[in-house]
Design a protein around this motif. Structure first.
Motif, PDB file in Angstrom:
ATOM      1  N   ALA A 455      13.379  15.267  55.276  1.00  0.00           N
ATOM      2  CA  ALA A 455      14.121  13.828  55.354  1.00  0.00           C
ATOM      3  C   ALA A 455      14.022  13.018  54.266  1.00  0.00           C
ATOM      4  CB  ALA A 455      13.592  12.930  56.746  1.00  0.00           C
ATOM      5  N   ARG A 456      12.746  13.130  53.596  1.00  0.00           N
ATOM      6  CA  ARG A 456      12.371  12.256  52.255  1.00  0.00           C
ATOM      7  C   ARG A 456      13.303  12.786  51.216  1.00  0.00           C
ATOM      8  NH1 ARG A 456      10.819  12.682  47.590  1.00  0.00           N
ATOM      9  NH2 ARG A 456      10.745  15.132  47.818  1.00  0.00           N
ATOM     10  N   ARG A 457      13.550  14.076  51.159  1.00  0.00           N
ATOM     11  CA  ARG A 457      14.624  14.615  50.161  1.00  0.00           C
ATOM     12  C   ARG A 457      15.972  14.274  50.428  1.00  0.00           C
ATOM     13  NH1 ARG A 457      15.752  15.407  45.059  1.00  0.00           N
ATOM     14  NH2 ARG A 457      16.879  17.309  44.781  1.00  0.00           N
ATOM     15  N   THR A 458      16.476  14.215  51.608  1.00  0.00           N
ATOM     16  CA  THR A 458      17.643  13.978  51.845  1.00  0.00           C
ATOM     17  C   THR A 458      18.108  12.281  51.542  1.00  0.00           C
ATOM     18  OG1 THR A 458      17.826  15.489  53.586  1.00  0.00           O
ATOM     19  CG2 THR A 458      19.552  13.705  53.572  1.00  0.00           C
ATOM     20  N   ILE A 459      17.300  11.477  52.005  1.00  0.00           N
ATOM     21  CA  ILE A 459      17.409  10.336  51.554  1.00  0.00           C
ATOM     22  C   ILE A 459      17.084   9.911  50.010  1.00  0.00           C
ATOM     23  CG2 ILE A 459      16.185   8.046  51.879  1.00  0.00           C
ATOM     24  CD1 ILE A 459      15.083   8.540  54.625  1.00  0.00           C
ATOM     25  N   GLU A 460      16.280  10.615  49.291  1.00  0.00           N
ATOM     26  CA  GLU A 460      16.031  10.489  47.765  1.00  0.00           C
ATOM     27  C   GLU A 460      17.399  10.854  47.272  1.00  0.00           C
ATOM     28  OE1 GLU A 460      13.190  12.127  44.392  1.00  0.00           O
ATOM     29  OE2 GLU A 460      13.975  13.742  45.924  1.00  0.00           O
ATOM     30  N   MET A 461      18.364  11.926  47.781  1.00  0.00           N
ATOM     31  CA  MET A 461      19.666  12.168  47.159  1.00  0.00           C
ATOM     32  C   MET A 461      20.631  11.657  47.510  1.00  0.00           C
ATOM     33  SD  MET A 461      19.227  16.332  47.378  1.00  0.00           S
ATOM     34  CE  MET A 461      19.316  16.462  49.335  1.00  0.00           C
ATOM     35  N   TRP A 462      20.588  10.805  48.671  1.00  0.00           N
ATOM     36  CA  TRP A 462      21.646  10.332  49.047  1.00  0.00           C
ATOM     37  C   TRP A 462      22.543   9.137  48.038  1.00  0.00           C
ATOM     38  CZ3 TRP A 462      24.774  11.342  52.823  1.00  0.00           C
ATOM     39  CH2 TRP A 462      25.489  10.391  53.353  1.00  0.00           C
ATOM     40  N   PRO A 463      21.882   8.319  47.296  1.00  0.00           N
ATOM     41  CA  PRO A 463      22.385   7.484  46.464  1.00  0.00           C
ATOM     42  C   PRO A 463      23.214   8.264  45.503  1.00  0.00           C
ATOM     43  CG  PRO A 463      20.088   6.689  46.652  1.00  0.00           C
ATOM     44  CD  PRO A 463      20.293   8.018  47.351  1.00  0.00           C
ATOM     45  N   SER A 464      22.960   9.391  45.078  1.00  0.00           N
ATOM     46  CA  SER A 464      23.572  10.323  44.189  1.00  0.00           C
ATOM     47  C   SER A 464      24.978  10.877  44.925  1.00  0.00           C
ATOM     48  CB  SER A 464      22.798  11.427  43.695  1.00  0.00           C
ATOM     49  OG  SER A 464      23.559  12.363  42.844  1.00  0.00           O
ATOM     50  N   VAL A 465      24.743  11.079  46.109  1.00  0.00           N
ATOM     51  CA  VAL A 465      25.823  11.807  47.120  1.00  0.00           C
ATOM     52  C   VAL A 465      26.745  10.736  46.822  1.00  0.00           C
ATOM     53  CG1 VAL A 465      26.397  12.292  49.475  1.00  0.00           C
ATOM     54  CG2 VAL A 465      24.265  13.415  48.181  1.00  0.00           C
ATOM     55  N   ARG A 466      26.398   9.460  47.310  1.00  0.00           N
ATOM     56  CA  ARG A 466      27.402   8.283  47.317  1.00  0.00           C
ATOM     57  C   ARG A 466      28.129   7.927  46.114  1.00  0.00           C
ATOM     58  NH1 ARG A 466      29.374   6.009  49.662  1.00  0.00           N
ATOM     59  NH2 ARG A 466      28.473   3.802  50.060  1.00  0.00           N
ATOM     60  N   ARG A 467      27.394   7.946  45.063  1.00  0.00           N
ATOM     61  CA  ARG A 467      28.261   7.702  43.768  1.00  0.00           C
ATOM     62  C   ARG A 467      29.140   8.646  43.481  1.00  0.00           C
ATOM     63  NH1 ARG A 467      22.749   6.563  41.975  1.00  0.00           N
ATOM     64  NH2 ARG A 467      22.674   8.726  41.324  1.00  0.00           N
ATOM     65  N   GLY A 468      28.950  10.015  43.918  1.00  0.00           N
ATOM     66  CA  GLY A 468      29.993  10.866  44.025  1.00  0.00           C
ATOM     67  C   GLY A 468      31.048  10.564  44.780  1.00  0.00           C
ATOM     68  N   GLU A 469      30.868  10.278  46.061  1.00  0.00           N
ATOM     69  CA  GLU A 469      31.858   9.940  46.906  1.00  0.00           C
ATOM     70  C   GLU A 469      32.665   8.747  46.304  1.00  0.00           C
ATOM     71  OE1 GLU A 469      29.274  11.133  50.830  1.00  0.00           O
ATOM     72  OE2 GLU A 469      29.888   9.054  50.235  1.00  0.00           O
ATOM     73  N   GLU A 470      32.115   7.610  45.778  1.00  0.00           N
ATOM     74  CA  GLU A 470      32.917   6.705  45.294  1.00  0.00           C
ATOM     75  C   GLU A 470      33.706   7.023  44.081  1.00  0.00           C
ATOM     76  OE1 GLU A 470      32.844   3.552  46.204  1.00  0.00           O
ATOM     77  OE2 GLU A 470      31.277   3.510  47.914  1.00  0.00           O
ATOM     78  N   GLN A 471      33.206   7.956  43.441  1.00  0.00           N
ATOM     79  CA  GLN A 471      34.099   8.280  42.215  1.00  0.00           C
ATOM     80  C   GLN A 471      35.198   9.519  42.465  1.00  0.00           C
ATOM     81  OE1 GLN A 471      31.484   9.176  38.868  1.00  0.00           O
ATOM     82  NE2 GLN A 471      33.066   9.794  37.461  1.00  0.00           N
ATOM     83  N   TYR A 472      34.769  10.245  43.217  1.00  0.00           N
ATOM     84  CA  TYR A 472      35.815  11.490  43.472  1.00  0.00           C
ATOM     85  C   TYR A 472      36.483  11.641  44.808  1.00  0.00           C
ATOM     86  CZ  TYR A 472      32.953  12.767  39.445  1.00  0.00           C
ATOM     87  OH  TYR A 472      32.249  12.832  38.352  1.00  0.00           O
ATOM     88  N   ILE A 473      36.148  10.877  45.699  1.00  0.00           N
ATOM     89  CA  ILE A 473      36.856  11.084  47.007  1.00  0.00           C
ATOM     90  C   ILE A 473      37.472   9.666  47.462  1.00  0.00           C
ATOM     91  CG2 ILE A 473      36.437  11.455  49.357  1.00  0.00           C
ATOM     92  CD1 ILE A 473      33.949  13.118  48.810  1.00  0.00           C
ATOM     93  N   PHE A 474      36.720   8.558  47.559  1.00  0.00           N
ATOM     94  CA  PHE A 474      37.281   7.326  48.049  1.00  0.00           C
ATOM     95  C   PHE A 474      38.590   6.797  47.341  1.00  0.00           C
ATOM     96  CE2 PHE A 474      32.735   6.424  49.743  1.00  0.00           C
ATOM     97  CZ  PHE A 474      33.139   7.077  50.705  1.00  0.00           C
ATOM     98  N   PRO A 475      38.749   6.991  46.156  1.00  0.00           N
ATOM     99  CA  PRO A 475      39.913   6.698  45.587  1.00  0.00           C
ATOM    100  C   PRO A 475      41.144   7.244  45.643  1.00  0.00           C
ATOM    101  CG  PRO A 475      37.992   6.858  43.926  1.00  0.00           C
ATOM    102  CD  PRO A 475      37.861   7.418  45.024  1.00  0.00           C
ATOM    103  N   TYR A 476      41.143   8.351  46.530  1.00  0.00           N
ATOM    104  CA  TYR A 476      42.315   9.207  46.799  1.00  0.00           C
ATOM    105  C   TYR A 476      42.616   9.209  48.221  1.00  0.00           C
ATOM    106  CZ  TYR A 476      41.363  10.815  42.290  1.00  0.00           C
ATOM    107  OH  TYR A 476      41.024  10.771  40.762  1.00  0.00           O
ATOM    108  N   GLN A 477      41.770   8.479  49.105  1.00  0.00           N
ATOM    109  CA  GLN A 477      41.802   8.575  50.659  1.00  0.00           C
ATOM    110  C   GLN A 477      43.461   8.035  50.955  1.00  0.00           C
ATOM    111  OE1 GLN A 477      38.530   6.209  51.652  1.00  0.00           O
ATOM    112  NE2 GLN A 477      39.546   4.245  51.656  1.00  0.00           N
ATOM    113  N   GLU A 478      43.859   7.019  50.307  1.00  0.00           N
ATOM    114  CA  GLU A 478      45.246   6.331  50.870  1.00  0.00           C
ATOM    115  C   GLU A 478      46.361   7.240  50.727  1.00  0.00           C
ATOM    116  OE1 GLU A 478      46.307   3.501  52.719  1.00  0.00           O
ATOM    117  OE2 GLU A 478      44.149   3.559  53.401  1.00  0.00           O
ATOM    118  N   SER A 479      46.102   8.321  49.775  1.00  0.00           N
ATOM    119  CA  SER A 479      47.298   9.255  49.469  1.00  0.00           C
ATOM    120  C   SER A 479      47.159  10.270  50.383  1.00  0.00           C
ATOM    121  CB  SER A 479      47.012   9.842  48.060  1.00  0.00           C
ATOM    122  OG  SER A 479      45.815  10.706  48.098  1.00  0.00           O
TER     123      SER A 479
END
Length: 551
Positions: A455-479
């Motif tokens: 769990a420690r590693r999953t939490i550690e990686m989570w901010p990086s995962v979230r940044r990727g989502e903000e940049q590559y996924i969320f901008p296109y959701q309304e399409s």
């Protein structure tokens, strides 16, 4: 006097000095507003007095925990303003439903319709409360006394919530005679709210708050109609089932109604998947069903269940993972820290992917690749495909909605679906459950089960995962042509049993301890559910195991 060590410097203060006074002294050294302190490794609110020698550090609103503190304080001030403007006796409910970008959508239920004039008055009252710099006090009450306060203030949702509370005391906050409970830390006074706004939106209002990344400005709010209506549909499902908050869910569990509730929730999701399948068929000539969404959205199970629904219409679906078109490891781009960036579009061989898809569209036979994640190489193992009249490819990948990923594929042959786990249940009316918390718990449980990741590693990686989502996924959701909410109203009560042992494994001296402690406190609100009640085709099974599908 007490001796307090800050940044290696020892200073003496009169015993009982509030940490707020010490924070003000050091505020000029920080670009962003100090929201909390860390006292000997424990997070403390600024209203707490210094009563012992300690080592002290500061958390600003740019920090995730500090930002959440700012948001809670803004919500309490907003609710107080609603009551002041509209009248406590006339307002039946003020509920913070969900987040849309930087906005928090709130419903105000009363006899008359909420208007733009009302919202502007509420905004002005909030500004008045901030100008007055009113103190926000905290007092710990015996649970029976706290429930009496909630009862006298018509807070039935909180009465239900604390009916299942194990501890003997409850922290209750007070703002100018308005009492409420908030899950997490608060700022010392309303004067700390420098940046916020309110606006009328749909049938409710939006409380706009700066992001943690830019805490001193409010971005222009961009309406997201499809996203909003997807969230409202899930909220309506919860209301239909009589489950509006964690207290309602706990009542359902303890009254023995959970089995039927699970079946109803699963049936609602299956109906929605069937509706999406019909939309695909009705569009006609769809050959590429593109499914995209953030981490732990349940994309794999959804694609399997959608494929089954497509079969009922005579189509023959074939699953394809966009990840199989990863470039070889040595060709993968690196981020600013020198680490491989698997989230960016350039990590995918877009040219080869489009070539293969267009060849299939022309009726040619194509050998599809499979990416070997252990070796970091794309391989071919004789997986040949040729599309017939009823064949359709169900393509899953985080870049599925990005037009650049499918730019050489005809639009008339594409159908795009955005999927996410959008939390549809709140702790109570004023304490929402962030969507990211549910997804983080999903991922933590799945990673521990399938990859042996702690769990420690999953939490550690989570901010990086979230940044990727903000940049590559969320901008296109309304399409997307359609959206699907994969969250299950009961799932956190199931995940609780799996997540708690993992979170308890994080040690106090590890940076992820604070987040683990927060999540453990959060899970305390839920009564547990035995996973044997979860159907084998449920999206929940993708994370806890025992799925009918190969996930």
């Amino acid at each position: 006097m007490v001796t307090i060590t800050i940044n290696g410097e020892r200073k003496q203060y009169p015993r009982g000095t509030r940490y707020e006074e010490i924070a003000k002294e050091y505020q000029p050294s920080y670009k962003d507003m100090v929201a909390l302190v860390i006292e000997n490794g424990k997070i403390r609110e600024l209203i707490k007095p210094a009563n012992k020698n300690c080592e002290l550090s500061f958390l600003t609103i740019r920090n995730d925990i500090g930002h959440k503190t700012y948001v809670r304080t803004a919500i309490m001030t907003m609710v107080k303003a609603v009551y002041d403007v509209l009248g406590r006796d006339k307002v039946k409910k003020v509920k913070v439903e969900f987040a849309i970008g930087q906005g928090y959508y709130c419903l105000v239920k009363m006899d008359e319709k909420l208007t733009d004039r009302h919202v502007k008055q509420i905004g002005r009252r909030m500004n008045e409360l901030v100008e007055l710099d009113l103190p926000i006090t905290k007092k710990s009450y015996p649970i029976d006394d706290a429930m009496e306060i909630f009862h006298n203030n018509n807070m039935a949702d909180k009465e239900k919530l604390f009916r299942y509370r194990r501890s003997s005391f409850v922290n209750v906050y007070c703002l100018d005679g308005y009492y409420d409970y908030y899950y997490g830390y608060m700022l010392p006074s309303t004067g700390y709210l420098k940046y916020f706004d309110v606006m009328h939106y749909e049938s409710g209002m939006l409380l706009l708050i700066p992001s943690a990344q830019a805490p001193d400005k409010i971005d222009y709010f961009e309406p997201k109609e499809k996203f909003f209506h997807t969230l409202m549909t899930s909220a309506n499902w919860g209301e239909m089932m009589g489950i509006d908050s964690v207290g309602d869910l706990n009542d359902s569990i303890c009254e023995g109604q959970i089995h039927d509730m699970i079946l109803v929730q699963e049936a609602l999701q299956e109906r929605r998947i069937g509706e999406i399948a019909k939309d695909i068929v009705d569009k006609g000539n769809v050959k590429f069903v593109l499914i995209a969404g953030p981490s732990s959205s349940g994309k794999t199970t959804f694609s399997h269940r959608l494929s089954i629904q497509l079969r009922t219409y005579g189509l023959i679906p074939h699953p394809i993972a966009l990840d199989d078109y990863f470039v070889n490891r040595e060709d993968t781009p690196r981020d600013e820290h020198g680490n491989y960036n698997f989230e960016c579009l350039e990590a995918i061989d877009i040219k080869k992917f489009n070539e293969d898809m267009n060849l299939l569209l022309k009726g040619e036979t194509v050998e599809l690749p499979q990416f070997n994640f252990k070796l970091g190489k794309r391989e071919y193992h004789g997986n040949y495909k040729k599309l017939g009249p009823e064949d359709v490819l169900v393509i899953e990948g985080i870049h599925g909605l990005n037009p650049a990923a499918t730019r050489f594929m005809p639009d008339e042959n594409k159908f795009k679906i955005y999927i996410s786990a959008l939390t549809s249940i709140n702790i109570d009316e004023h304490n929402r459950i962030p969507t990211t918390d549910g997804r983080l718990l999903r991922r933590m449980v799945r990673d521990a089960r399938t990859r042996g990741t702690c769990a420690r590693r999953t939490i550690e990686m989570w901010p990086s995962v979230r940044r990727g989502e903000e940049q590559y996924i969320f901008p296109y959701q309304e399409s997307a042509d359609e959206m699907f909410n994969s969250v299950l109203i009961y799932e956190l009560a199931v995940l609780k049993q799996y997540a708690e042992p993992l979170l308890f494994g994080i040690k106090k001296d590890e940076p992820e301890y604070y987040e683990a402690k927060r999540l453990l406190k959060f899970l305390e609100y839920f009564q547990g559910i035995d996973s044997k009640n979860v159907p084998s085709n449920s999206i929940c099974r993708e994370f806890i195991g025992g799925s009918y599908f190969n996930v």
